[in-house]
Design a protein around this motif. Structure first.
Motif, short mmCIF file in Angstrom:
data_model
loop_
_atom_site.label_atom_id
_atom_site.label_comp_id
_atom_site.label_asym_id
_atom_site.label_seq_id
_atom_site.Cartn_x
_atom_site.Cartn_y
_atom_site.Cartn_z
N SER A 40 0.76 -1.31 -0.07
CA SER A 40 0.04 0.02 0.02
C SER A 40 0.93 1.11 0.20
CB SER A 40 -0.99 -0.07 1.28
OG SER A 40 -1.80 -0.99 1.10
N THR A 41 1.74 1.10 0.85
CA THR A 41 2.55 2.66 0.89
C THR A 41 3.67 2.64 -0.11
OG1 THR A 41 4.11 1.30 2.38
CG2 THR A 41 2.71 2.72 3.23
N VAL B 299 -6.79 1.64 -2.13
CA VAL B 299 -8.29 1.04 -1.43
C VAL B 299 -7.48 0.00 -0.52
CG1 VAL B 299 -10.41 -0.03 -1.45
CG2 VAL B 299 -9.82 1.70 -3.26
N VAL B 300 -7.56 0.28 0.80
CA VAL B 300 -6.89 -0.72 1.89
C VAL B 300 -8.07 -1.47 2.56
CG1 VAL B 300 -5.63 -0.84 3.87
CG2 VAL B 300 -5.19 1.12 2.48
N VAL C 36 -0.09 6.39 3.61
CA VAL C 36 -0.22 6.62 2.23
C VAL C 36 -0.34 8.00 2.14
CG1 VAL C 36 -2.06 6.35 0.50
CG2 VAL C 36 -1.22 4.27 1.73
N LYS C 37 -1.28 8.63 3.01
CA LYS C 37 -1.31 10.04 2.91
C LYS C 37 -0.24 10.79 3.00
CE LYS C 37 -6.24 10.15 3.88
NZ LYS C 37 -7.48 10.52 4.58
N GLY D 13 1.88 11.43 -0.10
CA GLY D 13 1.14 12.66 -1.02
C GLY D 13 -0.17 12.04 -1.71
N SER D 14 -0.35 10.72 -1.24
CA SER D 14 -1.62 10.14 -2.20
C SER D 14 -2.75 9.89 -1.54
CB SER D 14 -1.11 8.76 -2.45
OG SER D 14 -2.12 8.16 -3.69
N GLN D 15 -3.92 9.21 -1.61
CA GLN D 15 -5.12 9.24 -1.04
C GLN D 15 -5.58 7.72 -1.01
OE1 GLN D 15 -6.99 11.82 -0.04
NE2 GLN D 15 -5.32 13.00 -0.88
N ALA D 16 -6.38 7.53 0.05
CA ALA D 16 -6.32 6.28 0.54
C ALA D 16 -7.97 6.08 1.21
CB ALA D 16 -5.39 5.48 1.42
N VAL D 17 -8.45 4.89 1.25
CA VAL D 17 -9.62 4.64 1.94
C VAL D 17 -9.45 3.24 2.55
CG1 VAL D 17 -10.85 3.81 -0.04
CG2 VAL D 17 -12.28 4.86 2.07
#
Length: 249
Positions: free
Chosen positions: A25-26, A36-37, A53-54, A57-61
């Motif tokens: 993920s990272t 998407v975790v 992840v954030k 500099g990215s986005q995650a849920v």
């Protein structure tokens, strides 16, 4: 020809909250993917991975689900599409390990092992094939025990064994959309799942069977999966055995 990069791609990581899934993920986020975790029970670990992840500099849920339940698998991909608009990469790292003689294995243990190692893998693959954008990438996590001649792991290795055929069939069925499908089957990995199944003596034996006298490290496997999801797109229908020469034949 599709661009072979994770930049601005959306990746669904089954078991993406920790261990190999968390590292993927990272690492995928560092390469520019939105993540998407998926997690089953460990919400705290999933939230920590989302934060990591954030920080890249990215986005995650984070999405909770029991992947042995098909509606949960579908909800996972629904959430990915609803949040990020689509899915480009799907990696399933989930699994369960049991070392137990055949004569001592219960029906409940058999059902549980084949549920997470075969059924969940199959329906994750099915839903990925339905929902991925063209030129997507699908990777499942197997085990080098698929190619070993050993005792004790009948329900674990047996539950993972169908992945080889699932992978070949899906690679053919999804090929017209440019989707590659592969399984990565490491040797025994240095994770908390491995040690409870083995005695100290057997741990040393497994180490002796690998290059450098060590178990497979998570960091050994992440670049291989990343490669399959980017420049390694020409691999499809394959089961790869990155195991440092590990063998119990």
């Amino acid at each position: 020809m599709a661009e072979h990069t994770l930049q601005n791609k959306v990746a669904v990581i089954g078991g993406g909250e920790k261990n190999l899934g968390g590292l993927l993920s990272t690492e995928f986020a560092r390469a520019g993917a939105q993540i998407v975790v998926h997690y089953h029970n460990d919400r705290e670990a999933a939230e920590e991975t989302v934060r990591a992840v954030k920080e890249e500099g990215s986005q995650a849920v984070a999405v909770q689900g029991d992947l042995t339940e098909v509606p949960h698998v579908r909800r996972l991909f629904d959430q990915a599409v609803d949040t990020f608009g689509g899915v480009d990469v799907a990696v399933n790292t989930t699994g369960m390990v049991l070392r137990k003689p055949i004569l001592e294995t219960t029906e409940a243990e058999y059902d549980q092992m084949f549920g997470i190692n075969a059924k969940a893998a199959y329906f994750f693959l099915q839903e990925a094939g339905r929902r991925l954008n063209d030129h997507g990438k699908i990777v499942s996590l197997g085990t080098s025990l698929q190619a070993a001649f050993t005792d004790g792991y009948s329900t674990y290795a047996g539950g993972k064994a169908p992945l080889e055929h699932f992978t070949r069939a899906a690679a053919k069925e999804f090929a017209d959309r440019g989707i590659s499908v592969n399984t990565v089957a490491p040797g025994p990995m240095d994770t908390p799942f491995f040690y409870p199944q083995e005695t100290p003596e057997r741990v040393q034996f497994h180490k002796s069977q690998g290059l450098g006298g060590q178990l497979t490290q998570l960091e050994d496997i992440v670049p291989i999966i990343k490669h399959l999801c980017t420049d390694g797109w020409w691999f499809t229908g394959q089961t790869l055995f990155p195991n440092g020469g590990y063998t119990t034949r």
